[in-house]
Structures are given as C-alpha cells and as structure tokens.
Design an enzyme around this catalytic site. Structure first.
Site, PDB file in Angstrom:
ATOM      1  N   CYS A 117      56.163  21.091 -39.282  1.00 43.96           N
ATOM      2  CA  CYS A 117      57.482  20.525 -39.529  1.00 43.96           C
ATOM      3  C   CYS A 117      58.196  21.366 -40.572  1.00 43.96           C
ATOM      4  CB  CYS A 117      57.369  19.091 -40.067  1.00 43.96           C
ATOM      5  SG  CYS A 117      56.396  17.964 -39.062  1.00 43.96           S
ATOM      6  N   GLY A 151      44.613  35.677 -35.566  1.00 49.30           N
ATOM      7  CA  GLY A 151      43.533  36.294 -36.343  1.00 49.30           C
ATOM      8  C   GLY A 151      43.923  36.619 -37.763  1.00 49.30           C
ATOM      9  N   ARG A 164      60.634  17.330 -37.549  1.00 51.39           N
ATOM     10  CA  ARG A 164      59.290  17.323 -36.964  1.00 51.39           C
ATOM     11  C   ARG A 164      59.198  18.126 -35.678  1.00 51.39           C
ATOM     12  NH1 ARG A 164      56.208  12.566 -33.965  1.00 51.39           N
ATOM     13  NH2 ARG A 164      54.089  13.393 -34.036  1.00 51.39           N
ATOM     14  N   ASP A 207      47.850  12.598 -38.372  1.00 56.71           N
ATOM     15  CA  ASP A 207      47.169  13.100 -39.566  1.00 56.71           C
ATOM     16  C   ASP A 207      47.964  12.787 -40.824  1.00 56.71           C
ATOM     17  OD1 ASP A 207      49.171  14.904 -38.775  1.00 56.71           O
ATOM     18  OD2 ASP A 207      48.076  16.671 -39.456  1.00 56.71           O
ATOM     19  N   ILE A 215      53.191  17.628 -32.698  1.00 57.96           N
ATOM     20  CA  ILE A 215      51.960  18.288 -32.253  1.00 57.96           C
ATOM     21  C   ILE A 215      50.841  17.273 -32.049  1.00 57.96           C
ATOM     22  CG2 ILE A 215      50.192  19.990 -32.843  1.00 57.96           C
ATOM     23  CD1 ILE A 215      52.877  21.284 -32.275  1.00 57.96           C
TER      24      ILE A 215
END
Length: 598
Positions: free
Chosen positions: A2, A365, A51, A101, A54
């Site tokens: 977000c 990565g 937002r 979460d 996800i």
C-alpha cells in the site's frame, strides 16, 4: 502492499480536508484498489492508506481500529508469518474478524505494545495512533524494504510512503521546502542520497529497524533491530549449505502467500534463478516469470532467463525492449522524488510494466549481492596489492574512496563558492559511512564492506528500485534474501565463505545451489541490468546532455560549469570515462526540471 500517509498535530487541530485528500491522491499508484482514512475528533491525527489488495481482498480495508476506538493502525507491506501469528492469537482467545495481516498487527500491538515488532517476519512501514499513550508511532522494517518519510517541525508530524505525499500539505500551509545542500554533497559521493537525508531540508527517512514515538512534547527514537548484533563463527561447508538452503527455502515459501496472481523476475542470474527454483518446489502449477531482453547482446540476459525457465518448467514471458529508454528518465525520477544516478531504474520499470499485465506480486533476487559479495567491486578492491596490510582506518577510507562517485577534491572543484561554504567541513565519509563502519568493527573486512553496503547502498538505492518501479505500476516486489533469518545467517558467516582468496564471489553460495540450478547458471558471469548511457553521451545524446546540464537552474546555482564541460569533453573524446559522473549530474538536472519541484 500500500501507500500510507498521515499527520499528527501537537495542538490537536484538524488537518485541512483538502490536504488530506491531496496526500491520498499522491499515492494512488501505490494502492489503486481502496482508500481509508482515520481522523478522530480532538486528536489532530490523520492515518491514511491507499491499498493494493494482496491478502484478504474483501476484509483487509485499512485503517484497522481497536474495538474501543483508542488505537488505529495502517501499514504498507506484508507480514509473511501472519498465518502463524494469527494461529497463536486465536489460541490465546483473541477473536480475529478477518484474515488480514494488518489486523494481526493491531491485535499484537494491543497485547504486547511496541515490542511486538520483534515477532514479525516481513517488509513493512507501520503507523499507529495510540490515544491511550497520546502518541504516534512510526515503524520501519529491519532493512528498509518499505519506505517511510517523516517531517517534524515541532508543531506537526507529517509522514508518507513517498516524499510526494508530504509536499501538498507543506505547500497548502505556505511552506516551500528548500533543497538540502548537505544531501546534494552526499549524493555526489554515493550516486544516491543516503538515509537519513533526503533532497529536502526537514524531510527525513524513518531509518530501517527503527521506531519513532511522537508525543505532544517531542520524539523518541529507538533501534529495534540491529544486524551488527551478529558475530561470525566457523562453519564447515556441509552444515553451512544445509542451513543456507533451509532458510532461503522457507523464506521463499512464506513469500508465496497471496490471494492474487504472483510470479517472479527472472534474469537467469544466480539470485533470480535460485529463487525461481525454490518457488517451483512449493507450487503445483508453473511459476510465471518475466524478463526483458535487448537486441544488443552485451546487455541481453534473456537467453539465460529462458534457460532457467525451461529448467523449472516456468510460464515464461519475455519481450525485447528498446535499448534507449532515456525518454523514461523523467517518469522514473517522478516516482523516485529525488535524484538517483543509477540507470537500471529504467529497465526495472520496463520489466515491472511487463509483469503488471499478468500478476500483482513478484519475487525477486534483491539482496543476494550485498549479503554474499556478488559485485565485481568486492573482488576488485580486495584483490588490490597491499589492501590486506592496510590499518583499519586506511582500509575503511580506501573502500569508501573505491565506491565513491566524486572524490572529495573533485567535489570541491565542482562547487560554486556558496555551495562550498555551505558544506565546508562536512566529509561524506565521516557523516554517512563512518558510523556504519564503527558498528561493524567486530566483523572481518569483507563483512565490514558488505555491512556498509547493506546499510547505505541497499536501502538507499537498490531497494528503492523494486519498490518505486513496482509501485509505479501497482505491483508488489518481495525479497526472500532479505528475510531476517537470512540476513542474520549471512553475518554469522565469515567473509571467506563469500569472497574467496582467488576473487570468487558468492563462493559457498554458488556451490550450494549447483544441485538446484545447475553449474552453468550458478557460475555464469554477472551481467549488470543496465543500458549503455555512456556510449550515448559520446554520440547521439551529446547535444541532449549539454542542453540538460546547461538548462538546470539548480546546477548553475550549485556547480561550476567549467569542470562539467571538461568532463564532458574528455568523455566525448574517449580520453576518460565519466559515464557515472555525467549520469548523476544529468539525473540531478532532470529532477530539478521535474514535477516534484515545489
């Protein structure tokens, strides 16, 4: 993922509604799916969130507010161990109304206070308005994967995920931020502005691994995680390899948690190939991977990416991109809010655009080079004759000089008299590098160099890249190498496991992943993800460069034209290579000309 924003006024006055809406609008690209604003009466507090949905798409609306209305919380990022933390809370009798979460963060804070941060495995910037303590907390993750900026003038605190969120409020209040000349001074050493400085006076980073508590009378800052708390120890390769792969495998696994399509950036280098190889272990469908290539083979990694994609059965999407991306530079700088001389932001934006057509989350990565000595500069510096015999002070200064853009005397030669007076006595080594070297003094010298780059280069430039370029097109980048367990493991590992005496980089790491990705991908020569700006400056873009540098009011005010012209002439003639220096000056000039300038 977000964008968060807000204000906290010490006089409890309400923030103008138009200013609040301008803050929200400035971060719409970070969160196109939803908007939430908390502005309780009588507190002078605003917490806002744009937002990108996800996790728990239906139930994850922010801010989250406690049942008694006393605590409100917003976050930018993801808590990758939220599933396990939620299970713990439920086992303790806590009722969770969503699978978000962010609700887990609120409930943990209610029970444990700010000490709950140590339990989080994630990337995050968090704001908490706590009426019980009459305080605002601003929190940033351990290594600064997620950005958070703050301005505190004593009367009010403004904060946001990007600098552009703060500027509308300051402008509405009649404040015109001034360019921070010390920040420009450091920029000319590092090629980016190192934290905590920003291009603007009075706007600073919340530092990685730190929380700030703002009260009616002041502010308290606390470091809640410190990578330098690790101590190196001896390993045998077998045990080291097993622990390395176990941590990275689990870090990758928990970063696959999402309620939206996800994939990975894949260059065919050792870092991205390793992450994709681990991703493939945990899913029952092909991993979606994304790569851009170039017609010029010197810069084209797409054949290696295709090789890795075949090895792991990926659903691979690759496009040949235009090599000359300089027309995108102003857009890149708009999203950065301040100058960066790194040209690889442009191809990163391009591959982000490609991925955004298919997914909302990518794994990358990033972090592998800084943790395990992947850059050529490490072999180059430590391979010089006599470096091993330098005393500590000479080693530190020597490494700083080796990575610097302009040496101190070259900067002084550039400066107009007023600029020289403004930064007189400020040494970028002493101000920005020495404190990190001092923290890392107990590490061996390879790890000291890596620690400096973790604290400055990684958070100041290399993590800015996937965050801003991904958020520019509303996708979230996740970095398994920067799981806190992997960072701590890396700095318990001696430097010789990373940079061998013969100059082999990522020494044990590459050996450990050969069974996973194969010898060719593990040991192929590192190729930088960039474009040949220096060649263009010698040829077709020479007139553009001259016009850009000459047209900048900021450059004319701060820097003398004669040394810039001398660099340009030598570069065009081929008697010297000033690609990085000219690129940094061009970025500063383009930023000056851009929309971000108040």
């Amino acid at each position: 993922m977000c964008g968060i924003f807000g204000a906290w006024r010490r006089d409890r006055a309400a923030l103008d509604e138009r200013a609040v809406q301008a803050m929200a609008a400035s971060l719409r690209h970070r969160g196109p799916d939803d908007e939430g604003i908390w502005q309780p009466p009588g507190r002078g507090a605003v917490l806002g969130n744009r937002r990108l949905s996800i996790i728990d798409i239906a139930g994850g609306h922010q801010p989250f507010v406690s049942d008694d209305g006393q605590v409100a919380l917003v976050q930018n990022g993801e808590i990758f161990n939220h599933v396990e933390l939620a299970d713990e809370l439920r086992a303790q009798g806590v009722q969770l109304r969503t699978h978000s979460d962010t609700e887990v963060l609120l409930r943990l804070y209610e029970r444990e206070g700010i000490g709950f941060l140590r339990r989080l495995n994630g990337m995050f910037a968090i704001a908490i308005d706590d009426a019980r303590e009459d305080a605002l907390y601003l929190v940033r993750d351990r290594i600064g994967v997620k950005p958070l900026y703050v301005a505190d003038d004593g009367r009010q605190v403004l904060f946001g995920s990007e600098i552009k969120a703060l500027l509308p409020v300051l402008r509405a209040q009649g404040v015109s931020p001034r360019v921070d000349l010390e920040a420009v001074h450091h920029y000319l050493s590092f090629n980016y502005i190192p934290a905590p400085w920003t291009i603007w006076q009075g706007i600073r980073h919340v530092m990685p691994g730190t929380w700030m508590k703002f009260t009616r009378t002041g502010v308290h800052t606390q470091r809640w995680w410190n990578l330098a708390a690790q101590h190196e120890r001896d390993h045998d390769f077998g045990a080291w390899s097993e622990e390395f792969l176990s941590i990275l495998d689990d870090a990758t696994r928990i970063r696959l948690r999402a309620d939206v399509p996800w994939g990975a950036f894949l260059s065919g280098g050792v870092d991205s190939s390793t992450i994709v190889g681990l991703m493939a272990r945990h899913v029952d469908r092909p991993v979606k991977t994304f790569c851009i290539g170039f017609a010029d083979p010197r810069f084209d990694e797409s054949p290696f990416a295709a090789e890795a994609a075949r090895r792991f059965g990926c659903e691979h999407t690759s496009e040949v991109a235009e090599l000359n991306m300089l027309d995108r530079w102003p857009l890149v700088l708009h999203h950065l809010d301040q100058p960066h001389g790194d040209a690889s932001f442009m191809p990163t934006l391009r591959v982000s655009e490609l991925a955004a057509r298919h997914v909302k989350v990518v794994l990358t990565g990033d972090g592998g080079d800084e943790l395990f000595a992947g850059y050529e500069k490490y072999a180059g510096y430590f391979g010089q004759p006599g470096v091993a015999s330098l005393d500590e002070a000479a080693f530190r200064r020597g490494y700083f000089d080796a990575i610097s853009l302009f040496a101190p005397d070259a900067k002084q030669a550039l400066y107009q008299p007023a600029m020289a007076r403004a930064v007189a006595g400020i040494d970028s080594f002493d101000a920005a590098a020495r404190p990190w070297f001092d923290e890392a003094a107990h590490f061996d010298r390879t790890n000291q160099a890596l620690y400096l780059d973790m604290q400055l280069l990684l958070s100041g430039n290399n993590l800015v890249k996937p965050d801003r370029m991904g958020m520019a097109v509303s996708i979230e980048a996740r970095t398994p190498f920067l799981d806190w367990r992997m960072m701590e493991f890396a700095f318990r590992s001696r430097g010789a496991t990373k940079l061998a005496a013969d100059g082999d980089k990522k020494h044990w790491y590459k050996q450990a992943v050969v069974p996973l990705i194969g010898h060719d991908l593990a040991y192929r020569k590192k190729q930088m993800f960039t474009v040949p700006v220096g060649e263009w400056f010698r040829g077709e873009l020479q007139p553009w460069l001259r016009d850009t540098l000459a047209g900048s009011q900021l450059l004319r005010t701060l820097l003398r034209p004669e040394p810039i012209e001398a660099m340009l002439q030598q570069h065009v003639a081929g008697t010297a290579n000033f690609t990085r220096e000219l690129r940094a000056l061009a970025a500063l000039a383009l930023w000056d000309a851009g929309e971000n300038h108040p």
